[in-house]
Design a protein around this motif. Structure first.
Motif, PDB file in Angstrom:
ATOM      1  N   LEU A   1       0.847  -1.195   0.000  1.00  0.00           N
ATOM      2  CA  LEU A   1       0.000   0.000   0.000  1.00  0.00           C
ATOM      3  C   LEU A   1       0.876   1.235   0.000  1.00  0.00           C
ATOM      4  CD1 LEU A   1      -2.749   1.557   0.437  1.00  0.00           C
ATOM      5  CD2 LEU A   1      -2.304   1.329   2.898  1.00  0.00           C
ATOM      6  N   LEU A   2       0.615   2.135  -0.949  1.00  0.00           N
ATOM      7  CA  LEU A   2       1.210   3.468  -0.928  1.00  0.00           C
ATOM      8  C   LEU A   2       0.121   4.445  -0.532  1.00  0.00           C
ATOM      9  CD1 LEU A   2       3.467   5.585  -1.684  1.00  0.00           C
ATOM     10  CD2 LEU A   2       2.308   5.732  -3.898  1.00  0.00           C
ATOM     11  N   ILE A   3       0.388   5.240   0.492  1.00  0.00           N
ATOM     12  CA  ILE A   3      -0.540   6.289   0.902  1.00  0.00           C
ATOM     13  C   ILE A   3       0.200   7.612   0.805  1.00  0.00           C
ATOM     14  CG2 ILE A   3       0.014   5.868   3.336  1.00  0.00           C
ATOM     15  CD1 ILE A   3      -2.835   6.826   4.013  1.00  0.00           C
ATOM     16  N   MET A   4      -0.434   8.592   0.188  1.00  0.00           N
ATOM     17  CA  MET A   4       0.244   9.879   0.046  1.00  0.00           C
ATOM     18  C   MET A   4      -0.703  11.057   0.193  1.00  0.00           C
ATOM     19  SD  MET A   4       1.243  10.033  -4.025  1.00  0.00           S
ATOM     20  CE  MET A   4       0.257   9.126  -5.211  1.00  0.00           C
ATOM     21  N   ASP A   5      -0.082  12.176   0.442  1.00  0.00           N
ATOM     22  CA  ASP A   5      -0.760  13.462   0.517  1.00  0.00           C
ATOM     23  C   ASP A   5      -1.168  13.887  -0.897  1.00  0.00           C
ATOM     24  OD1 ASP A   5      -1.523  15.991   1.621  1.00  0.00           O
ATOM     25  OD2 ASP A   5       0.392  16.813   0.940  1.00  0.00           O
ATOM     26  N   VAL A   6      -2.025  14.890  -0.997  1.00  0.00           N
ATOM     27  CA  VAL A   6      -2.477  15.377  -2.308  1.00  0.00           C
ATOM     28  C   VAL A   6      -1.799  16.696  -2.678  1.00  0.00           C
ATOM     29  CG1 VAL A   6      -4.445  16.163  -3.666  1.00  0.00           C
ATOM     30  CG2 VAL A   6      -4.669  14.157  -2.193  1.00  0.00           C
ATOM     31  N   ASP A   7      -2.109  17.753  -1.952  1.00  0.00           N
ATOM     32  CA  ASP A   7      -1.586  19.072  -2.307  1.00  0.00           C
ATOM     33  C   ASP A   7      -0.072  19.123  -2.157  1.00  0.00           C
ATOM     34  OD1 ASP A   7      -4.133  21.043  -2.512  1.00  0.00           O
ATOM     35  OD2 ASP A   7      -4.480  19.488  -1.016  1.00  0.00           O
TER      36      ASP A   7
ATOM     37  N   VAL B   1      -3.235   1.992  -3.872  1.00  0.00           N
ATOM     38  CA  VAL B   1      -2.795   3.373  -3.685  1.00  0.00           C
ATOM     39  C   VAL B   1      -3.923   4.167  -3.042  1.00  0.00           C
ATOM     40  CG1 VAL B   1      -2.017   5.489  -4.821  1.00  0.00           C
ATOM     41  CG2 VAL B   1      -1.287   3.263  -5.705  1.00  0.00           C
ATOM     42  N   GLY B   2      -3.596   4.894  -1.987  1.00  0.00           N
ATOM     43  CA  GLY B   2      -4.575   5.743  -1.318  1.00  0.00           C
ATOM     44  C   GLY B   2      -4.039   7.150  -1.146  1.00  0.00           C
ATOM     45  N   VAL B   3      -4.939   8.123  -1.173  1.00  0.00           N
ATOM     46  CA  VAL B   3      -4.547   9.503  -0.882  1.00  0.00           C
ATOM     47  C   VAL B   3      -5.449  10.032   0.221  1.00  0.00           C
ATOM     48  CG1 VAL B   3      -3.616   9.993  -3.172  1.00  0.00           C
ATOM     49  CG2 VAL B   3      -6.014  10.500  -2.711  1.00  0.00           C
ATOM     50  N   VAL B   4      -4.844  10.778   1.122  1.00  0.00           N
ATOM     51  CA  VAL B   4      -5.599  11.385   2.213  1.00  0.00           C
ATOM     52  C   VAL B   4      -5.182  12.842   2.290  1.00  0.00           C
ATOM     53  CG1 VAL B   4      -3.924  10.586   3.940  1.00  0.00           C
ATOM     54  CG2 VAL B   4      -6.227  11.221   4.644  1.00  0.00           C
TER      55      VAL B   4
ATOM     56  N   TRP C   1      -9.511   7.151  -1.062  1.00  0.00           N
ATOM     57  CA  TRP C   1      -9.227   8.566  -0.864  1.00  0.00           C
ATOM     58  C   TRP C   1     -10.135   9.153   0.221  1.00  0.00           C
ATOM     59  CZ3 TRP C   1     -11.544   6.640  -5.272  1.00  0.00           C
ATOM     60  CH2 TRP C   1     -12.797   7.125  -5.637  1.00  0.00           C
ATOM     61  N   LEU C   2      -9.613  10.192   0.849  1.00  0.00           N
ATOM     62  CA  LEU C   2     -10.319  10.860   1.945  1.00  0.00           C
ATOM     63  C   LEU C   2      -9.915  12.325   1.943  1.00  0.00           C
ATOM     64  CD1 LEU C   2     -12.098  10.567   4.520  1.00  0.00           C
ATOM     65  CD2 LEU C   2      -9.981  10.103   5.785  1.00  0.00           C
ATOM     66  N   ALA C   3     -10.904  13.204   2.150  1.00  0.00           N
ATOM     67  CA  ALA C   3     -10.634  14.647   2.188  1.00  0.00           C
ATOM     68  C   ALA C   3     -11.716  15.328   3.009  1.00  0.00           C
ATOM     69  CB  ALA C   3     -10.580  15.209   0.764  1.00  0.00           C
ATOM     70  N   ASN C   4     -11.647  16.652   3.083  1.00  0.00           N
ATOM     71  CA  ASN C   4     -12.639  17.434   3.812  1.00  0.00           C
ATOM     72  C   ASN C   4     -13.817  17.807   2.920  1.00  0.00           C
ATOM     73  OD1 ASN C   4     -11.267  17.868   6.447  1.00  0.00           O
ATOM     74  ND2 ASN C   4      -9.722  18.855   5.160  1.00  0.00           N
TER      75      ASN C   4
ATOM     76  N   GLN D   1      -6.362   1.788   8.601  1.00  0.00           N
ATOM     77  CA  GLN D   1      -7.628   1.212   8.165  1.00  0.00           C
ATOM     78  C   GLN D   1      -7.522   0.606   6.770  1.00  0.00           C
ATOM     79  OE1 GLN D   1     -10.661   1.162  10.111  1.00  0.00           O
ATOM     80  NE2 GLN D   1     -10.963  -0.421   8.549  1.00  0.00           N
ATOM     81  N   TRP D   2      -6.931   1.346   5.850  1.00  0.00           N
ATOM     82  CA  TRP D   2      -6.849   0.847   4.475  1.00  0.00           C
ATOM     83  C   TRP D   2      -5.932  -0.361   4.380  1.00  0.00           C
ATOM     84  CZ3 TRP D   2      -6.045   6.423   2.192  1.00  0.00           C
ATOM     85  CH2 TRP D   2      -7.275   7.099   2.235  1.00  0.00           C
ATOM     86  N   SER D   3      -4.842  -0.367   5.116  1.00  0.00           N
ATOM     87  CA  SER D   3      -3.953  -1.530   5.066  1.00  0.00           C
ATOM     88  C   SER D   3      -4.651  -2.755   5.645  1.00  0.00           C
ATOM     89  CB  SER D   3      -2.644  -1.245   5.811  1.00  0.00           C
ATOM     90  OG  SER D   3      -2.877  -0.937   7.180  1.00  0.00           O
ATOM     91  N   ALA D   4      -5.450  -2.577   6.700  1.00  0.00           N
ATOM     92  CA  ALA D   4      -6.207  -3.692   7.273  1.00  0.00           C
ATOM     93  C   ALA D   4      -7.279  -4.175   6.302  1.00  0.00           C
ATOM     94  CB  ALA D   4      -6.835  -3.278   8.599  1.00  0.00           C
ATOM     95  N   ASP D   5      -7.992  -3.220   5.684  1.00  0.00           N
ATOM     96  CA  ASP D   5      -9.044  -3.588   4.735  1.00  0.00           C
ATOM     97  C   ASP D   5      -8.485  -4.377   3.553  1.00  0.00           C
ATOM     98  OD1 ASP D   5     -10.864  -2.258   6.319  1.00  0.00           O
ATOM     99  OD2 ASP D   5     -10.974  -0.469   5.044  1.00  0.00           O
ATOM    100  N   ASP D   6      -7.290  -4.017   3.118  1.00  0.00           N
ATOM    101  CA  ASP D   6      -6.686  -4.673   1.951  1.00  0.00           C
ATOM    102  C   ASP D   6      -5.824  -5.868   2.322  1.00  0.00           C
ATOM    103  OD1 ASP D   6      -7.840  -2.834   0.196  1.00  0.00           O
ATOM    104  OD2 ASP D   6      -6.129  -1.466   0.313  1.00  0.00           O
ATOM    105  N   GLY D   7      -5.697  -6.139   3.628  1.00  0.00           N
ATOM    106  CA  GLY D   7      -4.874  -7.267   4.057  1.00  0.00           C
ATOM    107  C   GLY D   7      -3.400  -7.074   3.763  1.00  0.00           C
TER     108      GLY D   7
END
Length: 233
Positions: A28-34, A116-119, A139-142, A171-177
């Motif tokens: 899993l790669l998780i990264m910022d957006v802006d 890949v997820g972005v928060v 993905w998750l944002a305001n 959460q995402w790493s758990a959901d994706d195993g």
């Protein structure tokens, strides 16, 4: 060992971690957006559209350096957007650009079976479109309040903070195993530090000094394919 050009090596700083995620195993790669997935800060562009660009940019700079509480600074910036037509999001979306290598990075990780997820501390009005265009998995944002076609100057629901980013990683790493040793986090601001610390490989991307100090590696040029080069070392 993967061979790199001297230029690529110059753009990646800090010694390698003792071990790092394996590109050939699910990860899993998780990264910022802006300023990470994209070159711009969306709220600064919205501020320009609202005629308060300089005021918002100043607050953003202090928040990303960790000098201001992120939630409080976001509320202050969003309040300045009150009355901005929601149609401004179409104009702003046309002005943002994926960072060099972003789409290639996502495609390469997908080819290897990664997620890949972005928060983002930004807004769903923009992030939803970016995520769909780039085929991002999570993905998750305001969310911004609107009424009668304009922004109310309020954030709706829970604000995405540094704690939210860390929770999303877990959460995402758990959901994706995903094995915890197969998690990579990439970001540039102070609110990215907890997820960078928690990942097996935390990467500061063209980041503030405080972020670089907490990361395993630091990329100093705006090319997200450097992430793949690190994984291939």
């Amino acid at each position: 060992m993967h061979q790199q050009t001297s230029q690529a090596l110059d753009n990646i700083t800090a010694p390698p971690v003792a071990s790092k995620p394996d590109l050939d195993r699910p990860g899993l790669l998780i990264m910022d957006v802006d300023s990470t997935l994209i070159d711009e800060e969306v709220i600064d562009l919205l501020g320009m559209a609202a005629g308060v660009g300089e005021r918002i940019t100043t607050i953003t700079d202090h928040a990303m350096c960790g000098e201001l509480d992120f939630a409080g600074s976001l509320k202050a910036r969003v309040k300045l957007l009150r009355g901005l037509p929601v149609s401004a999001f179409d104009k702003v979306y046309a002005e943002v650009h994926f960072t060099r290598g972003a789409i290639d990075l996502i495609n390469e990780l997908h080819r290897h079976g990664w997620k890949v997820g972005v928060v983002s501390g930004g807004f769903h009005d923009i992030v939803d479109r970016l995520a769909r265009q780039a085929h991002i998995d999570h993905w998750l944002a305001n969310r911004l309040g609107t009424a009668h076609g304009v922004l109310t100057g309020e954030v709706i629901g829970q604000i995405v903070t540094k704690e939210t980013k860390l929770h999303a990683l877990r959460q995402w790493s758990a959901d994706d195993g995903i094995d915890p040793d197969q998690i990579v986090a990439v970001g540039d601001g102070a609110n990215d530090i907890p997820m960078i610390r928690a990942a097996r490989l935390g990467i500061a991307f063209c980041a503030k000094p405080a972020v670089r100090r907490e990361a395993d590696r630091a990329i100093t040029q705006r090319d997200l394919m450097e992430v793949v080069r690190i994984l291939n070392e």
